[in-house]
Design an enzyme around this catalytic site. Structure first.
Site, PDB file in Angstrom:
ATOM      1  N   ARG A  35       0.817  -1.214   0.000  1.00 48.53           N
ATOM      2  CA  ARG A  35       0.000   0.000   0.000  1.00 48.53           C
ATOM      3  C   ARG A  35       0.857   1.273   0.000  1.00 48.53           C
ATOM      4  O   ARG A  35       0.509   2.279   0.613  1.00 48.53           O
ATOM      5  CB  ARG A  35      -0.937   0.048   1.222  1.00 48.53           C
ATOM      6  CG  ARG A  35      -2.041  -0.989   1.221  1.00 48.53           C
ATOM      7  CD  ARG A  35      -3.033  -0.781   0.085  1.00 48.53           C
ATOM      8  NE  ARG A  35      -4.200  -1.649   0.228  1.00 48.53           N
ATOM      9  CZ  ARG A  35      -4.247  -2.911  -0.182  1.00 48.53           C
ATOM     10  NH1 ARG A  35      -3.195  -3.467  -0.754  1.00 48.53           N
ATOM     11  NH2 ARG A  35      -5.357  -3.610  -0.034  1.00 48.53           N
ATOM     12  N   SER A  58     -10.708  -0.383   2.791  1.00 50.21           N
ATOM     13  CA  SER A  58      -9.997  -0.543   4.061  1.00 50.21           C
ATOM     14  C   SER A  58      -9.606   0.835   4.596  1.00 50.21           C
ATOM     15  O   SER A  58      -8.936   1.597   3.895  1.00 50.21           O
ATOM     16  CB  SER A  58      -8.721  -1.352   3.866  1.00 50.21           C
ATOM     17  OG  SER A  58      -9.026  -2.633   3.402  1.00 50.21           O
ATOM     18  N   GLU A  65      -5.335   4.509   5.877  1.00 53.87           N
ATOM     19  CA  GLU A  65      -5.003   4.241   4.481  1.00 53.87           C
ATOM     20  C   GLU A  65      -5.473   5.365   3.532  1.00 53.87           C
ATOM     21  O   GLU A  65      -4.647   5.897   2.785  1.00 53.87           O
ATOM     22  CB  GLU A  65      -5.610   2.880   4.081  1.00 53.87           C
ATOM     23  CG  GLU A  65      -4.720   2.075   3.163  1.00 53.87           C
ATOM     24  CD  GLU A  65      -4.618   2.704   1.810  1.00 53.87           C
ATOM     25  OE1 GLU A  65      -3.508   3.092   1.421  1.00 53.87           O
ATOM     26  OE2 GLU A  65      -5.644   2.838   1.132  1.00 53.87           O
TER      27      GLU A  65
HETATM   28  N1  EPU Z   1     -11.102 -10.165  10.194  1.00 59.36           N
HETATM   29  C1  EPU Z   1     -11.776 -10.193  11.392  1.00 59.36           C
HETATM   30  N2  EPU Z   1     -12.794  -9.299  11.587  1.00 59.36           N
HETATM   31  C2  EPU Z   1     -13.155  -8.405  10.639  1.00 59.36           C
HETATM   32  C3  EPU Z   1     -12.467  -8.384   9.425  1.00 59.36           C
HETATM   33  C4  EPU Z   1     -11.425  -9.278   9.219  1.00 59.36           C
HETATM   34  O1  EPU Z   1     -11.487 -10.972  12.290  1.00 59.36           O
HETATM   35  O2  EPU Z   1     -14.107  -7.653  10.882  1.00 59.36           O
HETATM   36  C5  EPU Z   1     -10.049 -11.155   9.975  1.00 59.36           C
HETATM   37  C6  EPU Z   1     -10.495 -12.199   8.932  1.00 59.36           C
HETATM   38  O3  EPU Z   1     -11.197 -13.217   9.514  1.00 59.36           O
HETATM   39  C7  EPU Z   1      -9.193 -12.661   8.383  1.00 59.36           C
HETATM   40  C8  EPU Z   1      -8.307 -11.437   8.460  1.00 59.36           C
HETATM   41  O4  EPU Z   1      -8.912 -10.549   9.381  1.00 59.36           O
HETATM   42  O5  EPU Z   1      -8.612 -13.663   9.171  1.00 59.36           O
HETATM   43  C9  EPU Z   1      -8.096 -10.761   7.117  1.00 59.36           C
HETATM   44  O6  EPU Z   1      -9.355 -10.332   6.584  1.00 59.36           O
HETATM   45  P1  EPU Z   1      -9.613 -10.222   5.010  1.00 59.36           P
HETATM   46  O7  EPU Z   1      -9.249 -11.480   4.308  1.00 59.36           O
HETATM   47  O8  EPU Z   1     -10.980  -9.681   4.801  1.00 59.36           O
HETATM   48  O9  EPU Z   1      -8.558  -9.184   4.495  1.00 59.36           O
HETATM   49  P2  EPU Z   1      -8.024  -7.825   5.113  1.00 59.36           P
HETATM   50  O10 EPU Z   1      -6.610  -8.055   5.542  1.00 59.36           O
HETATM   51  O11 EPU Z   1      -8.959  -7.282   6.124  1.00 59.36           O
HETATM   52  C10 EPU Z   1      -6.958  -6.997   2.900  1.00 59.36           C
HETATM   53  C11 EPU Z   1      -6.952  -5.728   2.079  1.00 59.36           C
HETATM   54  C12 EPU Z   1      -8.230  -5.618   1.276  1.00 59.36           C
HETATM   55  C13 EPU Z   1      -8.328  -6.832   0.354  1.00 59.36           C
HETATM   56  C14 EPU Z   1      -8.316  -8.115   1.221  1.00 59.36           C
HETATM   57  C15 EPU Z   1      -8.274  -9.369   0.388  1.00 59.36           C
HETATM   58  C16 EPU Z   1      -5.602  -4.134   3.318  1.00 59.36           C
HETATM   59  C17 EPU Z   1      -5.568  -2.889   4.140  1.00 59.36           C
HETATM   60  N3  EPU Z   1      -6.813  -4.574   2.936  1.00 59.36           N
HETATM   61  O12 EPU Z   1      -8.023  -6.879   3.834  1.00 59.36           O
HETATM   62  O13 EPU Z   1      -8.118  -4.461   0.470  1.00 59.36           O
HETATM   63  O14 EPU Z   1      -9.520  -6.801  -0.417  1.00 59.36           O
HETATM   64  O15 EPU Z   1      -7.125  -8.118   2.051  1.00 59.36           O
HETATM   65  O16 EPU Z   1      -7.023  -9.517  -0.187  1.00 59.36           O
HETATM   66  O17 EPU Z   1      -4.538  -4.681   3.020  1.00 59.36           O
HETATM   67  C18 EPU Z   1      -8.625  -2.121   0.440  1.00 59.36           C
HETATM   68  O18 EPU Z   1      -7.406  -1.916   0.456  1.00 59.36           O
HETATM   69  O19 EPU Z   1      -9.455  -1.178   0.412  1.00 59.36           O
HETATM   70  C19 EPU Z   1      -9.112  -3.491   0.507  1.00 59.36           C
HETATM   71  C20 EPU Z   1     -10.414  -3.767   0.594  1.00 59.36           C
END
Ligand code: EPU
Length: 351
Positions: free
Chosen positions: A170, A241, A336
């Protein structure tokens, strides 16, 4: 309304309808530019009038202060074409004003693969390198070979190689050394003709029961996953995010993993990446409402505008989240989306 020979510059423009968080905001001046010539004319107008300048694509990663006393330039330069093709690869130039997913659909039709997992990310091609958009195991930087744009210090067109873009999670040179100094007008991508679908990201893999999907099936699976978790900005305004996933020291990660065995933690070269969404949920803030802003109840990493919010409202909820997560875990979350106000604008140097 000002007519500046080639440009039509609007005044007192409502920005709520022009960015995905839909914050209450007005711009003193607004212009859409459809060519590099128009972009240069808009820059000259801002310089004459001593106006700060901000660049706007689809506004999917920007938060506007209530009054922007400057010129908002909407990047509307369009076009996608092939620069070079060999047996193994193809180099494609996309102009900055193309919508990101529109570009990906053209890629799918032409079998230019490698960025398929970035389906339906809101925003434009020109904004994609700035925060190095990423999802489901891919980052846009994987395919970028060059970024072109206007350097506001010199007011000339410059091209940066992949290495010069200094891509990281990012992050890029456009958020660091060239922050507020470079307007991206086009991006060159290299697509490998031997590319195969990438489904190593666990939630994506689970969609396929050990089968090997084609690229279209991967696109559809990504769309399903995103739509199940992330609010559609036109229905529930948001900026994706709201925080980056924090990278912490191995020591802190180990300590937290011992205390919270269910905590997601992903090893990195320089420590471990934690899941900001998980930390916020465990801090008890999933679904938390504060005035018109709230933590989305299906994904704690997303903040939503429930109607009529201002930047000030968002910053109050942000502070509460950062504080609660820091108190519970000793981890500092970093915002972000970019804030746009007078102090955080493009700087045009007298040439
Ligand atoms: N999780 C929770 N509670 C929540 C949300 C997430 O416990 O309310 C846990 C999930 O269970 C999982 C982990 O956090 O174990 C990761 O969650 P997720 O797979 O949804 O991905 P993320 O790390 O929250 C990142 C990116 C997203 C992208 C997804 C999928 C960043 C800041 N965000 O989210 O990007 O779509 O991975 O690759 O790196 C964005 O940048 O706007 C964005 C949506």
């Amino acid at each position: 309304m000002h007519d500046n020979q080639t440009l039509t510059i609007q005044t007192h423009v409502d920005l709520a309808v022009k960015h995905t968080f839909a914050l209450k905001a007005t711009a003193a001046y607004y212009v859409a530019v459809g060519s590099e010539l128009e972009l240069q004319a808009a820059i000259a107008f801002a310089e004459e009038q001593h106006l700060p300048v901000c660049l706007l694509g689809e506004g999917s990663n920007q938060l506007f202060a209530e009054t922007y006393n400057g010129l908002v330039i909407n990047m509307a330069i369009k076009g996608i074409h092939c620069l070079e093709e060999s047996n193994d690869s193809v180099i494609i130039r996309a102009q900055a004003g193309e919508l990101w997913d529109g570009f990906l659909q053209v890629c799918m039709q032409n079998q230019w693969h490698g960025l398929d997992n970035l389906a339906i990310i809101p925003g434009t091609v020109g904004a994609a390198p700035v925060q190095n958009i990423g999802a489901y195991g891919q980052e846009v930087s994987n395919a970028i070979v060059a970024v072109h744009g206007v350097n506001l210090k010199t007011k000339t067109t410059e091209s940066l190689t992949h290495a010069q873009c200094q891509f990281a999670y990012r992050d890029s040179v456009f958020k660091q050394r060239l922050k507020n100094q470079f307007i991206i007008t086009a991006v060159d991508f290299c697509f490998n003709k031997q590319a195969t679908p990438l489904i190593s990201y666990a939630p994506l893999k689970q969609q396929f029961n050990n089968q090997s999907p084609d690229f279209l099936a991967v696109r559809h699976a990504v769309i399903r996953l995103r739509q199940a978790k992330l609010p559609i900005p036109s229905k529930l305004p948001n900026a994706g995010s709201f925080f980056k996933n924090p990278v912490v020291s191995p020591e802190l990660s180990d300590r937290l993993c011992q205390k919270y065995p269910a905590m997601p933690s992903f090893p990195q070269a320089n420590g471990a990446k934690l899941s900001a969404g998980w930390l916020i949920e465990q801090a008890g803030l999933k679904g938390k409402q504060l005035g018109p802003v709230a933590v989305y109840d299906k994904h704690a990493l997303v903040l939503i505008n429930q109607g009529g919010a201002t930047l000030a409202d968002v910053l109050v909820l942000k502070a509460l989240i950062v504080d609660a997560v820091h108190k519970k875990f000793g981890v500092t979350l970093e915002q972000e989306p970019l804030i746009v106000d007078q102090d955080n604008s493009l700087q045009i140097k007298a040439g």
